[in-house]
Enzyme design. Structure first.
Site, PDB file in Angstrom:
ATOM      1  N   ARG A  79       8.862  58.939  -5.285  1.00 56.30           N
ATOM      2  CA  ARG A  79       9.239  59.636  -4.277  1.00 56.30           C
ATOM      3  C   ARG A  79      11.073  59.555  -4.786  1.00 56.30           C
ATOM      4  O   ARG A  79      11.761  58.801  -4.727  1.00 56.30           O
ATOM      5  CB  ARG A  79       8.984  59.626  -2.665  1.00 56.30           C
ATOM      6  CG  ARG A  79       7.571  60.465  -3.097  1.00 56.30           C
ATOM      7  CD  ARG A  79       7.161  60.016  -1.285  1.00 56.30           C
ATOM      8  NE  ARG A  79       5.910  61.039  -1.229  1.00 56.30           N
ATOM      9  CZ  ARG A  79       4.975  60.702  -1.250  1.00 56.30           C
ATOM     10  NH1 ARG A  79       4.742  58.858  -1.294  1.00 56.30           N
ATOM     11  NH2 ARG A  79       3.794  60.739  -0.669  1.00 56.30           N
ATOM     12  N   HIS A 104       6.137  61.449  -8.510  1.00 53.32           N
ATOM     13  CA  HIS A 104       5.569  60.872  -9.906  1.00 53.32           C
ATOM     14  C   HIS A 104       6.013  62.004 -10.194  1.00 53.32           C
ATOM     15  O   HIS A 104       5.583  62.112 -11.747  1.00 53.32           O
ATOM     16  CB  HIS A 104       3.372  60.943  -9.582  1.00 53.32           C
ATOM     17  CG  HIS A 104       3.320  59.118  -8.670  1.00 53.32           C
ATOM     18  ND1 HIS A 104       4.400  58.652  -8.428  1.00 53.32           N
ATOM     19  CD2 HIS A 104       2.717  59.167  -8.072  1.00 53.32           C
ATOM     20  CE1 HIS A 104       3.586  57.642  -7.454  1.00 53.32           C
ATOM     21  NE2 HIS A 104       2.861  58.409  -7.304  1.00 53.32           N
ATOM     22  N   HIS A 175      -0.704  52.339 -11.947  1.00 56.79           N
ATOM     23  CA  HIS A 175      -0.757  53.285 -10.712  1.00 56.79           C
ATOM     24  C   HIS A 175      -2.992  52.992 -10.059  1.00 56.79           C
ATOM     25  O   HIS A 175      -3.151  53.320  -9.873  1.00 56.79           O
ATOM     26  CB  HIS A 175      -0.820  53.896 -10.600  1.00 56.79           C
ATOM     27  CG  HIS A 175      -0.704  54.981  -9.288  1.00 56.79           C
ATOM     28  ND1 HIS A 175      -1.972  53.819  -7.940  1.00 56.79           N
ATOM     29  CD2 HIS A 175       0.089  55.657  -8.474  1.00 56.79           C
ATOM     30  CE1 HIS A 175      -1.140  55.166  -6.587  1.00 56.79           C
ATOM     31  NE2 HIS A 175       0.590  55.964  -7.391  1.00 56.79           N
ATOM     32  N   ASP A 248       2.261  52.089   2.755  1.00 58.21           N
ATOM     33  CA  ASP A 248       2.783  52.871   1.417  1.00 58.21           C
ATOM     34  C   ASP A 248       3.995  52.779   1.284  1.00 58.21           C
ATOM     35  O   ASP A 248       4.735  53.643   1.317  1.00 58.21           O
ATOM     36  CB  ASP A 248       1.997  54.125   1.527  1.00 58.21           C
ATOM     37  CG  ASP A 248       2.584  55.410   0.812  1.00 58.21           C
ATOM     38  OD1 ASP A 248       1.918  55.895   0.705  1.00 58.21           O
ATOM     39  OD2 ASP A 248       2.454  54.202  -0.782  1.00 58.21           O
ATOM     40  N   GLU A 312       2.383  48.743  -7.569  1.00 54.89           N
ATOM     41  CA  GLU A 312       2.419  48.954  -8.118  1.00 54.89           C
ATOM     42  C   GLU A 312       4.431  48.808  -8.434  1.00 54.89           C
ATOM     43  O   GLU A 312       5.284  48.898  -7.421  1.00 54.89           O
ATOM     44  CB  GLU A 312       2.920  51.137  -7.691  1.00 54.89           C
ATOM     45  CG  GLU A 312       1.954  51.429  -7.541  1.00 54.89           C
ATOM     46  CD  GLU A 312       2.179  52.387  -6.840  1.00 54.89           C
ATOM     47  OE1 GLU A 312       2.145  53.779  -7.014  1.00 54.89           O
ATOM     48  OE2 GLU A 312       1.022  52.179  -5.549  1.00 54.89           O
TER      49      GLU A 312
HETATM   50  C1  G6D Z   1       0.313  58.603  -1.502  1.00 55.71           C
HETATM   51  O1  G6D Z   1       1.913  57.993  -0.929  1.00 55.71           O
HETATM   52  C2  G6D Z   1       0.705  58.250  -1.403  1.00 55.71           C
HETATM   53  C3  G6D Z   1       1.531  57.396  -3.089  1.00 55.71           C
HETATM   54  O2  G6D Z   1       1.958  56.211  -2.801  1.00 55.71           O
HETATM   55  C4  G6D Z   1       0.664  58.001  -3.906  1.00 55.71           C
HETATM   56  O3  G6D Z   1       1.338  57.038  -4.963  1.00 55.71           O
HETATM   57  C5  G6D Z   1      -0.319  58.966  -4.093  1.00 55.71           C
HETATM   58  O4  G6D Z   1      -0.970  59.517  -2.787  1.00 55.71           O
HETATM   59  C6  G6D Z   1      -1.176  58.963  -4.893  1.00 55.71           C
HETATM   60  O5  G6D Z   1       1.209  60.038  -1.406  1.00 55.71           O
END
Ligand code: G6D
Length: 349
Positions: A79, A104, A175, A248, A312
């Site tokens: 982010r 992303h 990912h 996360d 990641e």
């Molecule tokens: C959610 O917070 C997570 C991210 O880390 C992930 O990459 C995404 O889903 C696919 O937003």
């Protein structure tokens, strides 16, 4: 090395699926859509092949998906706060695709494009994409190569190389959502994980933007310095776990140098499949697929919450806007060059 038709995007572009392999029976399938890893086939402790990454059977599902299954994510993964960056005094607005922030690199990111095949061999393929100036909001026309190689020691080695004609952000990752029991495995809570990180970067809310602190893992559910089950502390009463709905978070890796070093290892007692993660990056996001509800995947399998884990490798999240973090900027004409390796083996422990 072989390839097959993998469906059409909503714009009518044809996608293809490429298979690379070694002489030991390890196979990796990747599509030119998003330079995405679709399958990784490795043998378990009984010698049976298992596909250990979640995904879809057709490019249209990858295009509709919101989870980035197996995708090459960039120019910037993770982010960026307030969906904007400032480079040398110029502010560049980005797509605010995640509650006011950029996630992303938005809907026109490299993960959403058909890449070309620059080279292909039995065990290696290089995808290429030319990212136009400001196409994601970042400055510079960027020539981007991602090479996937299946090595004879049963690794998937990923090499990122990018050059831009203007100073820009390069922070690529892959990912993959792994389940070492197979993509159809129930969940990964019994996988045993070790991360070589004494610190992590806490976030300020459920929007997952780091506070800028580089905090000790000691005494928290984020301490994976000694291997433990992913499920051991995932439901602990901890503010950071409540923000993420589980793990996360980015870990600040305990690096000893600048080269590719082993930073994590994980294995499943059920399959005996073991995976080491080696990287030259300073950060690594652990994401435990904190989704709820069925997620239709390969072979009609419904993927539920905790069905996988992601590791990641990256710069720290929001590093471009956080003076306390190493910057993800690459100067004009300079090469961004990075390697991450996922090494597979079997073990009885
Ligand atoms: C959610 O917070 C997570 C991210 O880390 C992930 O990459 C995404 O889903 C696919 O937003």
């Amino acid at each position: 090395m072989n390839s097959k038709f993998f469906g059409k995007t909503k714009e009518g572009k044809e996608a293809f699926l490429y298979t690379i392999s070694n002489s030991q029976g390890m196979e990796v399938c990747a599509t030119d859509f998003g330079a995405t890893v679709v399958s990784i086939f490795v043998k378990d402790k009984d010698g049976n092949r298992r596909d250990v990454v979640l995904g879809y059977d057709d490019v249209s599902d990858y295009q509709k998906g919101t989870s980035y299954f197996g995708a090459t994510v960039g120019r910037n993964c993770n982010r960026i706060s307030n969906a904007k960056v400032t480079i040398d005094g110029t502010e560049y607005p980005l797509e605010a695709n995640d509650r006011g922030n950029n996630l992303h690199s938005g809907s026109n990111a490299v993960s959403e494009q058909i890449w070309s095949v620059a080279s292909q061999e039995e065990n290696r393929i290089t995808f290429h994409y030319t990212s136009p100036d400001l196409s994601e909001g970042f400055p510079g026309t960027a020539e981007i190569d991602v090479t996937f190689e299946v090595t004879e020691d049963n690794s998937l080695a990923i090499h990122y190389h990018a050059v831009s004609d203007k100073k820009t952000v390069f922070n690529f990752t892959n990912h993959c959502y792994f389940n070492l029991n197979g993509h159809d495995g129930a969940n990964v809570l019994d996988h045993v994980l070790e991360i070589h990180a004494s610190h992590y970067t806490p976030v300020s809310s459920n929007k997952a933007i780091p506070t800028g602190e580089i905090a000790e893992v000691e005494g928290t559910p984020f301490d994976f310095r000694t291997a433990k089950r992913i499920g051991q502390d995932i439901e602990a009463d901890h503010e950071q776990l409540s923000y993420g709905g589980g793990y996360d978070h980015n870990f600040a890796l305990d690096r000893t140098g600048d080269g590719v070093e082993k930073m994590a290892e994980i294995y499943s007692p059920e399959s005996g499949i073991h995976m080491d993660v080696l990287t030259d990056r300073i950060g690594m996001q652990l994401f435990t697929m904190n989704f709820i509800g069925g997620h239709p995947g390969k072979g009609g399998i419904s993927y539920n919450g905790r069905a996988s884990f992601c590791l990641e490798t990256q710069f720290f999240p929001n590093a471009i806007n956080e003076p306390n973090f190493v910057t993800p900027l690459t100067d004009a004409g300079e090469a961004f060059d990075s390697r991450t390796v996922y090494h597979f083996s079997v073990s009885d422990k």
